[in-house]
Structures are given as C-alpha cells and as structure tokens.
Design an enzyme around this catalytic site. Structure first.
Site, PDB file in Angstrom:
ATOM      1  N   ARG A  60      58.949  59.097  60.336  1.00  0.00           N
ATOM      2  CA  ARG A  60      58.596  60.392  60.912  1.00  0.00           C
ATOM      3  C   ARG A  60      57.207  60.409  61.562  1.00  0.00           C
ATOM      4  O   ARG A  60      56.665  61.477  61.833  1.00  0.00           O
ATOM      5  CB  ARG A  60      58.687  61.482  59.847  1.00  0.00           C
ATOM      6  CG  ARG A  60      60.116  61.796  59.396  1.00  0.00           C
ATOM      7  CD  ARG A  60      60.222  63.171  58.762  1.00  0.00           C
ATOM      8  NE  ARG A  60      61.558  63.462  58.282  1.00  0.00           N
ATOM      9  CZ  ARG A  60      62.551  63.934  59.039  1.00  0.00           C
ATOM     10  NH1 ARG A  60      62.334  64.160  60.319  1.00  0.00           N
ATOM     11  NH2 ARG A  60      63.734  64.183  58.513  1.00  0.00           N
ATOM     12  N   ASP A 118      61.816  67.203  68.448  1.00  0.00           N
ATOM     13  CA  ASP A 118      60.392  66.823  68.482  1.00  0.00           C
ATOM     14  C   ASP A 118      60.204  65.421  69.057  1.00  0.00           C
ATOM     15  O   ASP A 118      59.314  65.188  69.870  1.00  0.00           O
ATOM     16  CB  ASP A 118      59.792  66.852  67.071  1.00  0.00           C
ATOM     17  CG  ASP A 118      59.447  68.269  66.656  1.00  0.00           C
ATOM     18  OD1 ASP A 118      59.048  69.060  67.530  1.00  0.00           O
ATOM     19  OD2 ASP A 118      59.603  68.595  65.464  1.00  0.00           O
ATOM     20  N   LYS A 165      69.635  62.899  68.769  1.00  0.00           N
ATOM     21  CA  LYS A 165      70.074  62.660  67.383  1.00  0.00           C
ATOM     22  C   LYS A 165      69.660  63.805  66.479  1.00  0.00           C
ATOM     23  O   LYS A 165      68.552  64.310  66.630  1.00  0.00           O
ATOM     24  CB  LYS A 165      69.411  61.372  66.886  1.00  0.00           C
ATOM     25  CG  LYS A 165      69.579  61.089  65.438  1.00  0.00           C
ATOM     26  CD  LYS A 165      68.256  60.891  64.683  1.00  0.00           C
ATOM     27  CE  LYS A 165      67.431  62.128  64.518  1.00  0.00           C
ATOM     28  NZ  LYS A 165      66.352  62.068  63.553  1.00  0.00           N
ATOM     29  N   THR A 166      70.456  64.273  65.601  1.00  0.00           N
ATOM     30  CA  THR A 166      70.109  65.043  64.410  1.00  0.00           C
ATOM     31  C   THR A 166      71.375  65.674  63.847  1.00  0.00           C
ATOM     32  O   THR A 166      72.170  66.263  64.600  1.00  0.00           O
ATOM     33  CB  THR A 166      69.036  66.141  64.607  1.00  0.00           C
ATOM     34  OG1 THR A 166      68.899  66.851  63.373  1.00  0.00           O
ATOM     35  CG2 THR A 166      69.317  67.155  65.694  1.00  0.00           C
ATOM     36  N   ASP A 177      71.370  68.215  62.225  1.00  0.00           N
ATOM     37  CA  ASP A 177      71.162  69.665  62.217  1.00  0.00           C
ATOM     38  C   ASP A 177      71.882  70.374  63.369  1.00  0.00           C
ATOM     39  O   ASP A 177      72.105  71.583  63.310  1.00  0.00           O
ATOM     40  CB  ASP A 177      69.665  69.994  62.304  1.00  0.00           C
ATOM     41  CG  ASP A 177      68.891  69.441  61.124  1.00  0.00           C
ATOM     42  OD1 ASP A 177      69.529  68.973  60.162  1.00  0.00           O
ATOM     43  OD2 ASP A 177      67.655  69.466  61.158  1.00  0.00           O
TER      44      ASP A 177
HETATM   45  P1  FBP Z   1      65.887  65.289  61.770  1.00  0.00           P
HETATM   46  O1  FBP Z   1      65.584  66.648  62.338  1.00  0.00           O
HETATM   47  O2  FBP Z   1      64.777  64.343  61.864  1.00  0.00           O
HETATM   48  O3  FBP Z   1      67.164  64.727  62.340  1.00  0.00           O
HETATM   49  O4  FBP Z   1      66.178  65.463  60.207  1.00  0.00           O
HETATM   50  C1  FBP Z   1      67.108  66.360  59.752  1.00  0.00           C
HETATM   51  C2  FBP Z   1      67.035  66.592  58.256  1.00  0.00           C
HETATM   52  O5  FBP Z   1      68.122  65.945  57.642  1.00  0.00           O
HETATM   53  C3  FBP Z   1      67.001  68.082  57.920  1.00  0.00           C
HETATM   54  O6  FBP Z   1      68.288  68.624  57.855  1.00  0.00           O
HETATM   55  C4  FBP Z   1      66.247  68.096  56.616  1.00  0.00           C
HETATM   56  O7  FBP Z   1      65.583  69.324  56.429  1.00  0.00           O
HETATM   57  C5  FBP Z   1      65.255  66.989  56.778  1.00  0.00           C
HETATM   58  O8  FBP Z   1      65.844  66.062  57.676  1.00  0.00           O
HETATM   59  C6  FBP Z   1      64.901  66.293  55.498  1.00  0.00           C
HETATM   60  O9  FBP Z   1      63.872  65.413  55.750  1.00  0.00           O
HETATM   61  P2  FBP Z   1      63.543  64.112  54.915  1.00  0.00           P
HETATM   62  O10 FBP Z   1      64.550  63.080  55.303  1.00  0.00           O
HETATM   63  O11 FBP Z   1      62.189  63.720  55.381  1.00  0.00           O
HETATM   64  O12 FBP Z   1      63.635  64.458  53.472  1.00  0.00           O
END
Ligand code: FBP
Length: 552
Positions: A145, A176, A202-203, A205
């Site tokens: 990240r 982002d 990608k995501t 979400d």
């Molecule tokens: P991205 O937005 O980087 O694709 O991540 C999505 C996600 O899975 C969210 O749904 C969740 O809130 C977050 O990552 C959790 O983050 P981490 O993997 O750092 O615990």
C-alpha cells in the site's frame, strides 16, 4: 509445493478474449476518438496535466497493415488489497508482450509500489507465469500500500526504470493507485522521461467504475464467494430457526458488495450506507428498524434471519461521521501525544476533552470496545480502518438491548440469539471466476496494446461485459477523463471519482422494491459455490449489478 487438483486443472483454462484481441497482434490497429474531457473541473485538471489531459479515447480494431515490434522492457506493479484475477492480468500482459516479440522482457516489481522504489524485482519467465495462470492471490510478485505521490518518489521511479531500460509501467490498482498512475504519467511526460504508464482497474470493492470501466476486476469473484457463504448461512438459519446472523461485508466506503450479495441471496435485512447517509438515519433509527422486523417475524415464530451490514456503514451514520471526522483531525494533530498515554481511562479523557459536545455524546454512547476500535491506527490516507470496526457486533448488541426494552413494555415476546460474521479476506484471493479470469486476462493483454500504441496515462478498458467475451470491446481511456478535484488533507487534489451506490440506479431500485417482501416472508436464495466447468449460464454469468446496470 503440491498443487490442488483444481489448481492443476485451472492452469489449463484458456481465458476467453474479445474477438479483436484474438487477432494476430501485429495486425491490430487503434482508432482514436475525439479529445477527452473530464466530467468537471476541466481547467484545474488541464493545468495540472498539461501533457496528458484531453487525449483521445482509443478502440482497437483489425488493421490491414502488419506491424513489427522491437523488443522492449515493461514492468508491472500490483498495488493495494488483493483481488481475484490479478495474476491473470499479468499473464495477459506477458503473453501479449511475448506474442509481439519473444525478446521483450516483463519485470515484476515486488511487494507493491515500494518494489520500484527499492529496485526489487523479478524477471517474469514462462515457468513463473505458467505456475500462476487462473489462480487467485497476488503472490506471484506481492502487493503493498505504499503510495507513489511525491516528486522524489517519481524521480526515483524514473531512475530505476531507466537503469533497466524499462519504457513502460503497468500499475494494477484501485482509484487511488490509478490516480497516482496518472500523476506519474504526467511527471514522466513533463520531465522528458520516455516511460509510459498504463493503469488497470482493480478492487473487490467495485467502486472504480464509470462509463469506460464497467467494473473493477475481482468484484465478480468476491461477491460470488461471499454470496455462497451467505446462502449457506441462510440455509442454516432456515433449518435451525433460532439465530439472527449479523454479517459484515468488505467494501470500504461503498456498499456495492453488500448490494450485490443482497441481490444474489435475498436476506432478511440489508443496510445500504449510501441510503442511510442520504436519509440522515441515526444509529438508533437503524437499530429500531431492525428490531421492528425481528419483532414482527417473531409473531409467526420466525426467530431467525440474516442481516447484511456494509463495512463502511459507521462512516455514513450522521453522528458517527461527525465523530470520526473529529477523531481523524484530532489524531492527525495530537496523535503523538495521544500515543504516549498508556492508561485507557486517561486516553478517553484526553479524547473527550477535545471533542465537540455532539461527538462526545456519540462517543460515550458506544460500547468501550467500539470506542477503542475507532481510535486504532489510521490507514496511510489518515482514515479510520473500517474493516477493523465491529459494526455488526455493535448493531447486534444494540438491537438486543432495544428488544429487551420492548419486552419490558410488552411489545415483543420472541427470542433473539445472534451470531456475528465478517466476510472480507475470504473473498479476495479465491480462484477467479471464469468472468474474472477472462476479464483480467483481457485487461492485461489490452494494456500491452495500449503501450505499443504509445499511450501514456491511460487505463485499460474492456467494455460490453454483459455480452459473451467474444463481443467485448477493447481499448483505453485517459485516466484524467475520470478525475475531478476533491479536498484531501486540506488541499484540492485531482482524484478519480469514487463510485458509490447510486440510489437512482437500477440495482438499488430493484433491491428497494423487494426488501419488504424479503424482510417479512423468508425468501432466501442459495447461489452455491462458483462453478468453473459446465454450461455458460452457470459458469460465465456476470453479476446482477452489471446485468441490471446494462439492461436495455
Ligand atoms: P483496495 O481498495 O486496495 O482494492 O482494497 C480493498 C479492501 O479489501 C477493502 O475492502 C478493505 O477495507 C481493505 O482492502 C482492507 O485493507 P487491508 O488489506 O490493508 O487490511
């Protein structure tokens, strides 16, 4: 390492490509559209992206002239949270690059964006790539990240790329990371570095979407995985008839995952954060809504149900939003001092003394565990980590309390036993569904075409996703076209607009017109596990959200 039978068989799956990407790569041409425009803030964006704003969208089509490709060095980075299909993006990119010229090389920077800063990479070979085809996870090169956003970091990226003759960088990430990809592309262009940047959406979400990006990859597999689990729990609830299951689902701010899972499983109650924010519904009103349904169902002995809670809900409840905003500012300013306090009571006093009266009341109305969770470390953007706040537990606890009061007043006589679940990480690394396997491979293959057609600051775009893969369209759009200006850390910044659930959109409207029936008449549906082999109507279907959004 021993592989599962499914993994061995999935290696052999050949992802379906849009017809145009199945053409001889030397015979694919690019048709340029009109100059692009962002939806808003044109002037501000134009001045910040003087080299990459306003470029045309591109569609690939068959060309009559054959093109030869010199060998090139391309690099790829996985950024942010895992999403099923990431490996296939890399496989598609690798295959296209090798089809164009076998002597070309693909570098995989390790551990996310920090890999480029640390000059830490793998040269991807057939052997490496073949052992990750159609698999979940990001473990081929890892992810991270770290944000690439400062000029020092950009200069370092240029230095590392130039040292290895890398002339193009593919960044696979969410809103982002793609915003930062656009800024990096502009930096390279304005500082005369001959390095192109191409993004891939990608995501899990599902909040990186717009006209050109119908859905981010990973959403399909994640929602199908969660829906299988929810369906299993529903069937258990319907069999035992004694538990209310509160299930929180990942998705950060947007409720797309929760909405899609509701469409697939028809649970008793589903909360949608965007609606709660719009209606200004308070926490107690949400609790009363759930309690009223529990009470009504208990009259017919239905002392069970399933409640879906989106991960980011707490930030959309008006009084909690205010509280979280104040806590974020407070911790950004006084976080170091707060960090030196050891005793929990002293910590609370420190916080309470600095909150407004309204936020102080909201804070003190919460159970201690939730107060502690609200004060945990912020993410790199300074935001509260919603995945770590047990909103589902908070709701179950408050509903139980309200029902006790109702019992006391004689308006409720049922039984209320709860089970708490959080589905998040379970869905991020599963074997990609056929949809995600095909879509991701196409995105990666297409990203290579964008590179050889000279694109910089573009995102790989595959559209027409509700049709069979063969009919999908392949092309690219300038990332700046998807941007607007938003306030971040006290400054107006260019960012890709996050797509939240649209309350006027067809998926939400479909849900809203059915939810009362689902609440009072048990209507559970059991989607079962993702199927990889079998008829297309079982194996190759896109999500209901996508189908409803693109319904003619
Ligand atoms: P991205 O937005 O980087 O694709 O991540 C999505 C996600 O899975 C969210 O749904 C969740 O809130 C977050 O990552 C959790 O983050 P981490 O993997 O750092 O615990």
């Amino acid at each position: 390492m021993k592989n599962s039978i499914l993994q061995e068989i999935r290696y052999k799956y050949s992802p379906k490509l849009p017809a145009i990407l199945r053409e001889d790569i030397h015979m694919i041409g690019a048709r340029h559209g009109a100059p692009s425009r962002s939806e808003s803030d044109h002037e501000a964006l134009q001045s910040q992206f003087s080299h990459t704003y306003g470029l045309p969208g591109i569609i690939f089509e068959k060309s009559e002239t054959k093109r030869a490709f010199d060998p090139i060095h391309v690099a790829v980075i996985l950024s942010g949270g895992q999403a099923p299909g990431g490996h296939n993006v890399i496989c598609g990119l690798f295959d296209a690059l090798k089809h164009a010229n076998k002597a070309s090389k693909l570098f995989g920077f390790k551990g996310g964006p920090s890999g480029i800063l640390n000059d830490d990479f793998l040269i991807l070979t057939d052997e490496i790539v073949d052992s990750y085809r159609n698999t979940g996870g990001f473990d081929m090169i890892g992810s991270g990240r770290t944000k690439l956003e400062t000029n020092e970091q950009f200069a370092r990226c240029a230095q590392v790329c130039e040292e290895h003759d890398i002339t193009a960088l593919v960044i696979i990430g969410g809103d982002d990371s793609n915003t930062n990809a656009a800024v990096l592309a502009e930096y390279f262009a304005s500082h005369n570095h001959a390095i192109q940047v191409v993004g891939c959406p990608k995501t899990i979400d599902g909040d990186l979407k717009n006209e050109s990006i119908e859905i981010s990859f990973g959403f399909d597999t994640a929602v199908k995985t969660y829906s299988e689990l929810i369906g299993n729990i529903e069937r258990d609830a319907n069999s035992a008839r004694k538990y209310w299951h509160f299930i929180k689902l990942m998705g950060r701010s947007a409720s797309h995952i929760t909405l899609e899972c509701a469409l697939q499983t028809q649970p008793t109650i589903t909360l949608i954060s965007e609606e709660i924010e719009k209606e200004g519904t308070t926490l107690q009103e949400i609790v009363d809504y759930i309690a009223a349904i529990v009470a009504k169902r208990s009259e017919s002995n239905e002392n069970f149900g399933v409640v879906l809670v989106p991960e980011g809900l707490i930030e959309f409840i008006p009084e909690m939003k205010l509280l979280i905003g104040e806590l974020n500012t407070l911790l950004a300013k006084d976080g170091n001092r707060y960090g030196t306090i050891q005793d929990w009571d002293d910590r609370q006093t420190f916080i309470i003394e600095r909150l407004s009266k309204v936020s102080c009341d909201a804070f003190q109305s919460l159970p201690v565990e939730i107060r502690k969770q609200l004060l945990m470390d912020r993410d790199p953007h300074g935001n509260v980590q919603v995945s770590r706040i047990e909103t589902e537990r908070l709701l179950a606890h408050m509903v139980s309390h309200t029902l006790e009061q109702m019992k006391h007043e004689g308006s409720y006589r049922g039984k209320f036993s709860t089970n708490i679940h959080f589905f998040g990480y379970e869905g991020r690394c599963g074997f990609p569904s056929n949809f995600d396997a095909d879509y991701c491979y196409s995105l990666g293959y297409n990203a290579f075409l964008l590179i050889v057609h000279g694109c910089n600051g573009y995102i790989s775009s595959i559209t027409g996703l509700t049709k069979p893969a063969e009919q999908w369209k392949a092309g690219g759009v300038p990332i700046t076209m998807m941007m607007n200006m938003e306030m971040r850390h006290g400054h107006m910044k260019p960012v890709i607009k996050k797509a939240l659930v649209e309350l006027e959109g067809k998926p939400f409207k479909y849900f809203a017109s059915h939810r009362d029936t689902w609440a009072y008449t048990t209507s559970f549906t059991y989607p079962g596990a993702i199927q990889y082999f079998g008829p297309a109507e079982v194996c190759d279907q896109p999500t209901m959200t996508l189908k409803l959004e693109h319904q003619e």
